[in-house]
Design a protein around this motif. Structure first.
Motif, mmCIF file in Angstrom:
data_model
loop_
_atom_site.group_PDB
_atom_site.id
_atom_site.type_symbol
_atom_site.label_atom_id
_atom_site.label_comp_id
_atom_site.label_asym_id
_atom_site.label_seq_id
_atom_site.Cartn_x
_atom_site.Cartn_y
_atom_site.Cartn_z
ATOM 1 N N ASP A 105 -10.399 0.707 -8.401
ATOM 2 C CA ASP A 105 -10.573 0.669 -6.952
ATOM 3 C C ASP A 105 -9.258 0.529 -6.186
ATOM 4 O O ASP A 105 -9.263 0.540 -4.946
ATOM 5 C CB ASP A 105 -11.509 -0.473 -6.566
ATOM 6 C CG ASP A 105 -12.944 -0.185 -6.980
ATOM 7 O OD1 ASP A 105 -13.248 0.994 -7.227
ATOM 8 O OD2 ASP A 105 -13.744 -1.131 -7.065
ATOM 9 N N ARG A 106 -8.152 0.399 -6.898
ATOM 10 C CA ARG A 106 -6.848 0.403 -6.215
ATOM 11 C C ARG A 106 -6.451 1.810 -5.789
ATOM 12 O O ARG A 106 -5.492 1.971 -5.032
ATOM 13 C CB ARG A 106 -5.773 -0.194 -7.122
ATOM 14 C CG ARG A 106 -5.885 -1.718 -7.281
ATOM 15 C CD ARG A 106 -4.920 -2.219 -8.340
ATOM 16 N NE ARG A 106 -3.568 -1.753 -8.098
ATOM 17 C CZ ARG A 106 -2.643 -1.644 -9.060
ATOM 18 N NH1 ARG A 106 -2.931 -1.957 -10.317
ATOM 19 N NH2 ARG A 106 -1.435 -1.227 -8.756
ATOM 20 N N LEU A 117 -6.470 3.312 -12.444
ATOM 21 C CA LEU A 117 -6.183 2.387 -11.351
ATOM 22 C C LEU A 117 -7.433 1.742 -10.756
ATOM 23 O O LEU A 117 -7.328 0.750 -10.025
ATOM 24 C CB LEU A 117 -5.416 3.126 -10.245
ATOM 25 C CG LEU A 117 -4.021 3.628 -10.639
ATOM 26 C CD1 LEU A 117 -3.512 4.615 -9.601
ATOM 27 C CD2 LEU A 117 -3.054 2.477 -10.813
ATOM 28 N N ARG A 160 -7.845 4.937 -3.679
ATOM 29 C CA ARG A 160 -8.888 5.232 -2.713
ATOM 30 C C ARG A 160 -8.617 6.573 -2.041
ATOM 31 O O ARG A 160 -7.467 6.897 -1.766
ATOM 32 C CB ARG A 160 -8.966 4.108 -1.674
ATOM 33 C CG ARG A 160 -9.181 2.734 -2.329
ATOM 34 C CD ARG A 160 -9.054 1.580 -1.373
ATOM 35 N NE ARG A 160 -9.104 0.299 -2.089
ATOM 36 C CZ ARG A 160 -9.019 -0.895 -1.512
ATOM 37 N NH1 ARG A 160 -8.866 -0.978 -0.189
ATOM 38 N NH2 ARG A 160 -9.070 -1.990 -2.249
ATOM 39 N N ASP A 163 -0.140 -4.952 -7.682
ATOM 40 C CA ASP A 163 -1.438 -4.841 -7.011
ATOM 41 C C ASP A 163 -1.392 -3.897 -5.819
ATOM 42 O O ASP A 163 -2.196 -3.989 -4.892
ATOM 43 C CB ASP A 163 -1.925 -6.222 -6.571
ATOM 44 C CG ASP A 163 -0.903 -6.957 -5.698
ATOM 45 O OD1 ASP A 163 0.132 -6.347 -5.344
ATOM 46 O OD2 ASP A 163 -1.154 -8.132 -5.379
ATOM 47 N N THR A 164 -0.457 -2.947 -5.819
ATOM 48 C CA THR A 164 -0.380 -1.944 -4.759
ATOM 49 C C THR A 164 -1.683 -1.148 -4.693
ATOM 50 O O THR A 164 -2.238 -0.757 -5.727
ATOM 51 C CB THR A 164 0.793 -0.976 -5.009
ATOM 52 O OG1 THR A 164 2.011 -1.717 -5.062
ATOM 53 C CG2 THR A 164 0.891 0.064 -3.905
ATOM 54 N N VAL A 165 -2.164 -0.901 -3.484
ATOM 55 C CA VAL A 165 -3.358 -0.090 -3.263
ATOM 56 C C VAL A 165 -2.912 1.298 -2.801
ATOM 57 O O VAL A 165 -2.028 1.422 -1.949
ATOM 58 C CB VAL A 165 -4.285 -0.732 -2.216
ATOM 59 C CG1 VAL A 165 -5.501 0.150 -1.955
ATOM 60 C CG2 VAL A 165 -4.719 -2.120 -2.683
ATOM 61 N N TYR A 166 -3.529 2.339 -3.364
ATOM 62 C CA TYR A 166 -3.122 3.715 -3.090
ATOM 63 C C TYR A 166 -4.225 4.447 -2.323
ATOM 64 O O TYR A 166 -5.374 4.500 -2.761
ATOM 65 C CB TYR A 166 -2.839 4.449 -4.407
ATOM 66 C CG TYR A 166 -1.754 3.793 -5.218
ATOM 67 C CD1 TYR A 166 -0.423 4.129 -5.033
ATOM 68 C CD2 TYR A 166 -2.068 2.798 -6.153
ATOM 69 C CE1 TYR A 166 0.578 3.512 -5.759
ATOM 70 C CE2 TYR A 166 -1.066 2.174 -6.889
ATOM 71 C CZ TYR A 166 0.248 2.534 -6.680
ATOM 72 O OH TYR A 166 1.238 1.899 -7.395
ATOM 73 N N ALA A 202 0.845 -1.193 0.000
ATOM 74 C CA ALA A 202 0.000 0.000 0.000
ATOM 75 C C ALA A 202 0.882 1.245 0.000
ATOM 76 O O ALA A 202 2.015 1.225 0.481
ATOM 77 C CB ALA A 202 -0.925 0.014 1.216
#
Length: 275
Positions: A262-263, A260, A265, A239-242, A207
Motif C-alpha cells: 500500500d506504499r 511495496l 498508490r 517508509d516513503t509513500v509513492y 512521499a
C-alpha cells in the motif's frame, strides 16, 4: 501539503477528462504550485471541476521538454497572467519519438515562444526558497533497461541521437516537517532520482509523486520482471509513500505493488490527497 491530480491518462470518474499526459497541483503554506500542464487544456477543465483556481497559482514548474507535459501551458498562460514557469535550460531543444511509422515531433509547441518572458530558466540545483528546490544532473548508477530508447533529440548537424534527458528536472517540496519529491516521467530512473533527492534533503522524502516511465516494458520478457524487482526492492527501505501514474504502466505497477504494497498508490485525474 495538498496534492490534486489535474490530469493523468485515466480519470477517477466521468466528471473529469483523461488524456496521455500529466498535470499536478500542490498547495503549501506559502505556495500554489502547478507542476506540468499536460498536452492541452484538459487539465484546466478538470481544475475548474475540482475548484482549483489556476489564476491563483504563484509558481509553475515544467519537468521536461515533452509536449504531453508542456503544451497545456498555452492554456495556463490564458488563465494566469503572473506566475513564473521554471524550465530547464535544455527544455526548448528539438525532441522526437521514433516509431515504426516514422518520427514525430514531441517538443515544446512553437507558440510558447511568445511567452518567453514568463519562463525562468534554471539548471543544476536551484533553491527557490525554503519550501521549493529544483534539481537536475541525476547520476545513472542504478542499473536499468533502456525504457526510453524511442525518444530522441536533434544534434547541431540535424541528426537524431538518443535523448540523454539532460532537460529533465525534479522538484522537492518541504513544508510543515514533510518533504515530497515530484518527478514528471523519471526518464533517468526513479531510483536514481530519489537517491539524488535524498542526498539534497539529507533524508528520504516522505512521499514521491510522478510517473516512472516503465510502461513499455514487455511482460513476457524475463529482463522486465528482473528490472522491476530491482526497482521495487531499491525503493522498499524506509517508509516513503509513492503516488504514480501516467507513464508507469499497469504491468509495472502490479509488480511494484507486490513489493511495496500500500506504499505504492495510483493517481488519476480528480485524485486528491493530503501528503
Amino acid at each position: 501539503m495538498k496534492l490534486v491530480t489535474l490530469l493523468e491518462n485515466t480519470a477517477c470518474s466521468q466528471a473529469f477528462r483523461a488524456n496521455f499526459g500529466l498535470s499536478l497541483y500542490f498547495e503549501t503554506p506559502k505556495h500554489r504550485i502547478l507542476f506540468d500542464a499536460g498536452p492541452n487544456g484538459d487539465f484546466a477543465a478538470n481544475a475548474e471541476a475540482l475548484g482549483v483556481d489556476l489564476s491563483a497559482v504563484d509558481i509553475a514548474v515544467l519537468s521536461h521538454g515533452h509536449s504531453d507535459h508542456s503544451d497545456g501551458l498555452l492554456t495556463f498562460f490564458e488563465k494566469n497572467v503572473h506566475a513564473a514557469v521554471y524550465v530547464h535550460a535544455g527544455a526548448d531543444q528539438g525532441y522526437y519519438a521514433q516509431t515504426p511509422e516514422g518520427v514525430n515531433y514531441i517538443g515544446l509547441d512553437p507558440r510558447l515562444e511568445s511567452y518567453r518572458h514568463r519562463f525562468t530558466v534554471v539548471e543544476g540545483v536551484c533553491r527557490i526558497d525554503d519550501e521549493l528546490t529544483l534539481f537536475d544532473a541525476v547520476p545513472g548508477d542504478f542499473p536499468t533497461m533502456d525504457t526510453s530508447h524511442r525518444l530522441k533529440r536533434k544534434n547541431d548537424a540535424g541528426d537524431l541521437i538518443p535523448d540523454t534527458f539532460a532537460h529533465e528536472q525534479d522538484l522537492l517540496i518541504t513544508a510543515e516537517g514533510k518533504s515530497v519529491l515530484v518527478a514528471g516521467c523519471s526518464h533517468r530512473g526513479i531510483v536514481n532520482i530519489q537517491r539524488r533527492g535524498a542526498e539534497i534533503l539529507g533524508r528520504q522524502p516522505d512521499a514521491v509523486v510522478g510517473g516512472f516511465h516503465l510502461f513499455q516494458l514487455d511482460p513476457a520478457a524475463p529482463a522486465s520482471e528482473k528490472l522491476l524487482n530491482q526497482i521495487g526492492h531499491a525503493l522498499l527501505p524506509g517508509d516513503t509513500v509513492y503516488y504514480t501514474g501516467h507513464c508507469t504502466g499497469e504491468y509495472p505497477f502490479r509488480v511494484l505493488h507486490g513489493i511495496l504494497g500500500d506504499r505504492l498508490r495510483s493517481i488519476s485525474a480528480g485524485f486528491a490527497a493530503e501528503l
